[in-house]
Design an enzyme around this catalytic site. Structure first.
Site, PDB file in Angstrom:
ATOM      1  N   GLU A  99      -1.256  -8.432   4.940  1.00 44.92           N
ATOM      2  CA  GLU A  99      -0.996  -8.638   6.501  1.00 44.92           C
ATOM      3  C   GLU A  99      -2.225  -8.304   7.363  1.00 44.92           C
ATOM      4  O   GLU A  99      -2.349  -8.823   8.304  1.00 44.92           O
ATOM      5  CB  GLU A  99       0.077  -7.407   6.919  1.00 44.92           C
ATOM      6  CG  GLU A  99      -0.587  -6.112   7.147  1.00 44.92           C
ATOM      7  CD  GLU A  99      -0.686  -5.112   5.692  1.00 44.92           C
ATOM      8  OE1 GLU A  99      -0.811  -3.996   5.632  1.00 44.92           O
ATOM      9  OE2 GLU A  99      -0.640  -5.930   4.702  1.00 44.92           O
ATOM     10  N   HIS A 136      -3.794  -5.359   1.142  1.00 53.36           N
ATOM     11  CA  HIS A 136      -3.113  -5.655   2.335  1.00 53.36           C
ATOM     12  C   HIS A 136      -3.049  -7.207   2.712  1.00 53.36           C
ATOM     13  O   HIS A 136      -4.247  -7.531   3.334  1.00 53.36           O
ATOM     14  CB  HIS A 136      -3.788  -4.784   3.250  1.00 53.36           C
ATOM     15  CG  HIS A 136      -3.614  -3.439   3.213  1.00 53.36           C
ATOM     16  ND1 HIS A 136      -2.664  -2.787   3.883  1.00 53.36           N
ATOM     17  CD2 HIS A 136      -4.290  -2.407   2.553  1.00 53.36           C
ATOM     18  CE1 HIS A 136      -2.572  -1.557   3.816  1.00 53.36           C
ATOM     19  NE2 HIS A 136      -3.534  -1.207   3.048  1.00 53.36           N
ATOM     20  N   CYS A 193       0.723  -1.408  -0.028  1.00 53.17           N
ATOM     21  CA  CYS A 193      -0.109  -0.075  -0.182  1.00 53.17           C
ATOM     22  C   CYS A 193       0.797   1.283  -0.060  1.00 53.17           C
ATOM     23  O   CYS A 193       1.316   1.514  -1.094  1.00 53.17           O
ATOM     24  CB  CYS A 193      -0.920  -0.044   1.095  1.00 53.17           C
ATOM     25  SG  CYS A 193      -2.342   1.232   0.721  1.00 53.17           S
TER      26      CYS A 193
END
Length: 1297
Positions: A1265, A1263, A1138
């Site tokens: 994570e 994303h 990002c």
């Protein structure tokens, strides 16, 4: 100092320019074309030399995605308001300084508009054009760039003003009261005259202003603490005492109530995840207690919606962070009540637009801009927004004197949320004599003056220039920096240097600092000129009382000041020691510039002995007629209700807000494979390794108060319970409530109605249910008055109680959603009717869309039944007995069923014969209740549970779920309603389409609206070419030395915690590395095997997303060398996600094998996009994606600038030829797409992840994570257990070392 101007890139896209030109034509302005580009105004301390100019020009070259034209024509330049400093300026200047441009004093930005005009504009036309171009609350229009010097004008400090009451008496104070907008009551003016006469001196303006803010209704809640006489009878309790009664009756699990910035209740013991002082992230087994707070920011949102709502959310976040000795905000909620929208070309039959005063924004403008402001602050701070409500109301109704308009010209803007706090940090510490009194956060600016007093007045009572002065300015990236300091402090446990902390809100330092020392039973001696100031010409009043945001006040022991200083410097968080705590409870503010004391007051004059209010009021009743239903057709009625904003789809309010940051979101608003926004409850996990969690839900039924004050309040509480009942909590005592009360105090009948409603909740319903209200807020000036063509007009809000329910969750995986399931065999739909057949239609959505009110509203029929219902749901949830759950609320049973069908992308067939004789009353009543879907194999056991809780007699079997596209309602053999579910879905979606069409790129709005109409949409899916439950790193566990990874962040980054957790789970030692560590040599990248640049908003995305971060590396010789060496080292890995992806793409010149990499520019929609997107993994030669090729799976997306932009067609072709496109957005059929919203940013061929040639460096906009755990995916296949699909990416990296 001199000011130099630099041209920037084009400022507006073609569709924005077209919209502007259409507005010009609408006002018949003689304008044939328009072009806009950024101008940068740079104030230089001394003249820049040539290489510095080149560096600065490179810095100011960003975001060029639109066609650049040669500026020509009539020019107007829109800049931030003269006399203010924009948050853009603060951050851009930071970047320049971090890039070594020390001669730059400040950078500001404007937009130059160039118009081709057919003739000279008249004065009236020019005024109209300027109104179209700027927000007068925030901006100025300049005629020429030479006028830009005005932006940097510094004045000499202004002096104090003394109010001569010793000679002029009370009349002098009355004049000051009006001139300064103090909103002092008569008894307060008497008190002040008496107090200063006793002190034998005249008050200074700053003292009076401080008193007014600190003792405003907004800050001191005088009405809720008042004595009450109703119909001649003295009441036993104040409103606040009745609220406190809930705590006295049920104190269970409450750790802090009524005495801090937020309330705290017991949480779960889990493994909290944060870095230790050595920088390594580790698990800390401890209680994660839950804090809760809900605020309102109504007045600022009415005046200037974007900053009003943004600073509303920001202030509430600060309240959470400033709880105890420091806490961590976690997840947010938002709410809005406004008058009718009256969308152009989408006007509705119930909307009769009334006029409004010029000083406030229209309902439509509020709902376009305010949600963006609130979302932008949460996004940039890094807090997911998971819950909300949106109501419109504006109608002429019966009153005690004919008809009156009730509605929300003064809006409700609600901001709230939850956070976590350590057990030993819940209570504030003692403030020792000599403690350092500190302001943490940004510099003071001449903005937001008088917000506390202004918010306490009915809209229309203050001067417009005072409204103008009370507008605030947001800088969420600054607040993030401050929160990082607070986090570092509380993470030190017993070594936490913070003894006492408050946020700076209404009244600025004039309220916060006295509150700090007063709560610590101390006085304070302060130095005015130690306060950080960006505007040197401010008077003592302006410095002490302004409401500049993103500030906290703290007490720190002298011996801990060095530690605190080091923490602030590492995070680049500004702070100033402005005073010391004294034993004498006295307040002294010294001004070294004028060598005087602007404030010299005993604390008890300011806060101790102010007059107590007594309210003597009469109760009133109004006669209303029953709802006239003759001639109302069911189909037309349902279509209208589906378009009413409180019922209609609210995607336009949801996808603008990040809903995945933290990696701990277990249930957001969007439900199921089709991501339908119908969730009843928001749920987070308590940590990154646990299934314990927290839940939030809301209840609000304000139109009912126009018929029955207490019923409205009871329904708000009950609806919050029916919303939260679908998750696994346990006993009802675990639920704690925030009560936000909005009322037009002083309006005929409203005061007695408020008392009645508070009593119904505080003395009756909540004690009976075992519910506690440990926190809340009141806003008592919900009336707008103005003169229109000589006629006095007013719009008065209904009494509005918004209840927010918070609870600890035992197991977040058990949370139910409204998604009907067609993959679980035969099933049945059951209605649990807590209304027990009353089917009342007063103040319903049906009444509203036919411009009626009715006479009898829904109410809580039996309190014990509500408790039994909740307990039964908890048993069924815990035992996994239900497939779907949705409460009945706005829009009635027919809406409940439709929303469940939308979420399940299926049909329903129901029979309402058993529910009553009146079809409209059965389908549209808004009595309490819920619809549950039960597998037929479980039907008997579910009935047994309902029977055990005395609910079987009010439970009705409605019908079944079907796999087709029909929504059918029958009464016996007679079909009452039959329509395609997809067509109803389209009607329900119209509001979102219309709002997006006005606010965003209309092409994207059109594409999304068309996609929603597709009855054959397959929804999200997952196909993996590997086993999601296999841990390929298992052989490495407990063997050898773990590789280390730098979890790299810059100021404004907010996704580092979850990133560190994902790499830790994969077998890395995750180390917290701030860019400041690298800049001064505390850390060096050579220490690490791998590096990940995390997501967020570095420098608030100023100078292009990730651009400022990258340029601070490229323009710093030491960092340039360090990063270059890391990238060329064949034994390292790099990931950018990002904001980190954007940053690393800007470093391509020092990364081998990246010559064809694109940059990332603004999304095609021109909106921050928070979505769950499907991506396909391609065959690439990269360790990061090893073994994943051919997979397609969902992933969280949250960005505003994710569209790839290539320098040329040849560069794009070169990238494809190199075979380094790792992932692409795909549609629900599995094909790469550029259509919105499957492709959320418009990237060519859906490109969203790229590697360098040797595969060691990977960058991606989504994303991974945030979804490395299955539970943190908004939707996932049921065969995923603990790990999400993206955990493989992190484990792939571990396999290299």
């Amino acid at each position: 100092m001199t000011v130099k101007t630099f041209r920037g890139s084009p400022a507006l896209s073609e569709f924005r320019l077209t919209q502007l030109q259409q507005k010009c034509q609408q006002y018949q302005l003689p304008i044939t074309s328009v072009y806009a580009e950024y101008l940068h105004f740079v104030e230089q301390k001394t003249s820049l030399v040539e290489d510095e100019i080149v560096k600065l020009q490179a810095l100011l070259h960003y975001g060029s995605m639109f066609s650049e034209l040669k500026p020509a024509g009539y020019c107007l330049i829109v800049t931030p308001r003269v006399g203010t400093i924009s948050s853009w300026s603060s951050k851009a200047t930071d970047i320049a300084h971090n890039c070594g441009l020390s001669k730059v004093n400040r950078i500001e930005r404007g937009i130059a508009y160039y118009f081709n005009i057919e003739r000279d504009l008249t004065e009236a036309e020019l005024a109209t054009l300027k109104d179209l171009l700027h927000d007068r609350m925030l901006e100025t229009v300049l005629n020429h760039e030479t006028e830009a010097a005005l932006l940097f004008t510094q004045q000499e400090p202004k002096a104090l003003t003394t109010i001569d009451i010793l000679n002029g008496g009370r009349q002098a104070l009355e004049r000051a009261n009006i001139a300064l907008g103090l909103a002092l009551a008569d008894d307060e003016m008497d008190y002040l005259v008496e107090s200063f006469t006793a002190l034998k001196r005249n008050p200074q303006d700053v003292e009076l202003y401080m008193f007014a803010q600190a003792n405003s209704e907004h800050c001191r809640h005088k009405i809720f603490n008042a004595d009450w006489i109703i119909d001649g009878k003295k009441q036993d309790k104040s409103l606040f005492k009745m609220i406190k009664n809930t705590f006295e009756q049920t104190p269970d699990f409450v750790l802090s109530a009524y005495k801090d910035n937020a309330a705290v209740m017991e949480g779960s013991k889990v493994g909290r995840w944060f870095p230790d002082p050595d920088g390594q992230y580790r698990v800390h087994q401890e209680d994660a207690h839950i804090l809760m707070k809900v605020e309102t920011h109504n007045h600022p949102t009415a005046i200037s919606p974007f900053p009003g709502a943004a600073t509303g959310s920001g202030g509430e976040i600060r309240d959470e962070g400033a709880t105890g000795r420091g806490a961590k905000p976690k997840a947010g909620l938002t709410g809005f009540s406004v008058s009718n929208l009256v969308i152009p070309n989408f006007e509705q039959p119930w909307e009769n637009p009334l006029s409004k005063p010029n000083r406030i924004a229209s309902a439509l403008d509020i709902m376009i801009d305010a949600p963006l402001g609130s979302a932008a602050f949460n996004n940039e701070f890094g807090r997911p927004a998971l819950l909300g409500y949106f109501r419109t109301y504006e109608e002429k109704v019966n009153s005690f004197a004919g008809k009156e308009v009730r509605g929300y010209h003064k809006p409700i803007m609600l901001a709230g949320g939850i956070g976590n706090i350590r057990g030993e940090q819940v209570q504030k510490g003692e403030i020792p004599i000599g403690a350092k009194l500190i302001v943490l956060g940004g510099a003071a600016m001449n903005i937001g003056l008088g917000g506390g007093a202004a918010s306490s007045m009915d809209s229309g009572k203050s001067k417009e220039d005072l409204d103008f002065a009370s507008v605030q300015r947001e800088n969420p990236e600054m607040e993030r920096r401050c929160q990082e300091v607070i986090d570092r402090c509380w993470q030190l446990g017993e070594e936490n240097p913070i003894l006492f902390i408050h946020d700076v809100g209404a009244g600025g330092l004039s309220n916060a600092m006295p509150e700090l020392v007063h709560d610590g039973r101390r006085g304070g001696k302060f130095d005015l000129r130690s306060i950080l100031c960006d505007e040197k010409g401010m008077s003592p009043l302006e410095i002490w009382c302004n409401e500049s945001q993103e500030r906290y006040v703290l007490a720190v022991a002298p011996e801990n000041l060095e530690l605190f200083t080091a923490l602030c410097e590492r995070e680049r968080a500004p702070f100033a020691v402005i005073g010391e705590a004294t034993q004498a409870e006295h307040l002294i503010l010294h001004d070294s510039h004028f060598d005087n004391n602007p404030i010299d007051l005993p604390m008890n004059v300011l806060l101790g002995k102010t007059p107590k209010m007594t309210r003597e009021v009469l109760s009133k009743t109004v006669e209303n007629q029953s709802l006239k239903t003759e001639g109302i057709q069911l189909k037309e009625a349902f279509h209208r209700v589906l378009r009413l904003p409180v019922v209609a789809e609210k995607t336009f309010l949801i996808t603008i807000g990040d809903r995945s940051v933290t990696g701990m979101v277990a249930r957001d608003q969007m439900v199921g494979p089709w991501q339908i926004p119908v969730s009843d409850v928001a749920v987070t996990t308590a940590s990154l390794d646990s299934y314990h969690g927290e839940a939030m839900a809301m209840g609000e039924r304000s139109p009912v108060a126009l018929l029955n004050f207490s019923a409205s309040a009871r329904l708000a509480v009950a609806e919050a319970i029916t919303n939260i009942a679908g998750t696994h909590i346990g006993e009802m005592k675990r639920i704690k409530l925030s009560a936000n009360w909005m009322s037009a105090a002083g309006h005929t009948g409203e005061d007695a109605g408020l008392y009645e409603a508070v009593k119904a909740v505080g003395e009756e319903l909540c004690p009976a249910l075992g519910l506690t209200i440990p926190v809340g807020k009141d806003s008592m000036s919900m009336k707008t008055t103005w003169i229109d063509n000589g006629e006095q007009k007013s719009v008065t809000a209904p009494l509005s109680l918004v209840i927010s329910a918070f609870a600890r969750v035992e197991d977040v995986r058990k949370t139910l959603t409204p998604q009907l399931r067609t993959d679980k065999g035969l099933s049945s739909l059951l209605l649990i009717d807590l209304g027990e057949g009353h089917n009342r239609l007063g103040a319903t959505a049906l009444a509203q869309v036919y411009k009626q009110l009715g006479d009898k509203p829904a109410d809580v029929v039996k309190v014990q039944r509500l408790k039994d219902f909740y307990n039964a749901m908890q048993t069924l949830v815990a035992e996994d007995k239900l497939l779907a759950y949705h409460d009945r609320s706005d829009g009635g049973l027919i809406t409940t069923l439709a929303e469940m069908a939308f979420a399940g992308h299926c049909g329903v067939e129901v029979d309402i014969s058993a529910l009553g004789d009146n079809d409209l009353a059965v389908l549209f009543n808004e009595e309490l209740g819920a619809v549950i879907q039960v597998a037929d194999s479980q039907l008997e056991s579910v009935r047994e549970v309902l029977k055990a809780h005395n609910l079987l007699g009010i439970t009705h079997q409605l019908g079944t779920v079907t796999a087709d596209d029909r929504f059918e309602i029958s009464r016996g053999s007679h079909k009452l309603f039959s329509e395609k579910r997809s067509e109803l879905r389209s009607i329900w979606a119209e509001l979102t389409y219309q709002m997006q069409r006005l606010r965003d790129n209309p092409e994207c709005a059109e594409q999304e609206f068309e996609a929603k109409k597709n009855p054959d949409d397959k929804g999200l899916s997952a196909f993996l070419t590997y086993d999601v439950n296999e841990d390929i790193t298992a052989p490495f566990i407990n063997k050898g030395v773990k590789p280390t990874i730098a979890i790299l962040r810059e100021q404004g980054v907010n996704s580092h915690y979850e990133m560190a957790a994902a790499f830790d789970r994969a077998g890395f030692n995750a180390i917290d590395v701030h860019m400041s560590d690298l800049m001064i040599g505390r850390r060096n990248l050579a220490e690490f095997n791998a590096m990940v640049a995390c997501g967020g908003f570095s420098y608030g995305d100023v100078l292009g997303a990730g651009g400022g971060w990258a340029k601070s590396i490229l323009f710093n010789p030491k960092l340039h060398e360090q990063f270059s060496q890391f990238f060329i080292n064949p034994n390292t890995l790099t990931l950018g996600v990002c904001n980190g992806c954007q940053m690393i793409s800007n470093l391509a010149e020092i990364i081998p094998g990246t010559e064809n990499w694109p940059h990332f520019v603004r999304n095609k929609s021109e909106r921050f996009e928070a979505r769950v997107s499907l991506v396909k993994i391609n065959e690439v030669d990269s360790v990061w994606f090893a073994g994943m090729a051919g997979s397609h799976m969902p992933i969280a997306v949250s960005h505003g600038e994710g569209q790839v932009k290539f320098k040329s067609v040849e560069q794009f072709a070169g990238l494809k030829a190199q075979g380094i496109i790792a992932a692409q957005y795909i549609d629900n059929n599995g094909s790469p797409t550029e259509l919105y919203p499957a492709n959320p940013n418009g990237s060519a061929e859906g490109i969203t992840a790229i590697t360098n040639l040797d595969g060691r460096v990977a960058i991606m906009m989504p994303h991974p994570e945030r979804v490395f755990r299955a539970v943190s995916n908004s939707w996932h296949p049921e065969n995923w257990t603990e790990d999400g699909a993206w955990m493989r990416l992190f484990r792939n990296a571990r396999m290299v070392f």
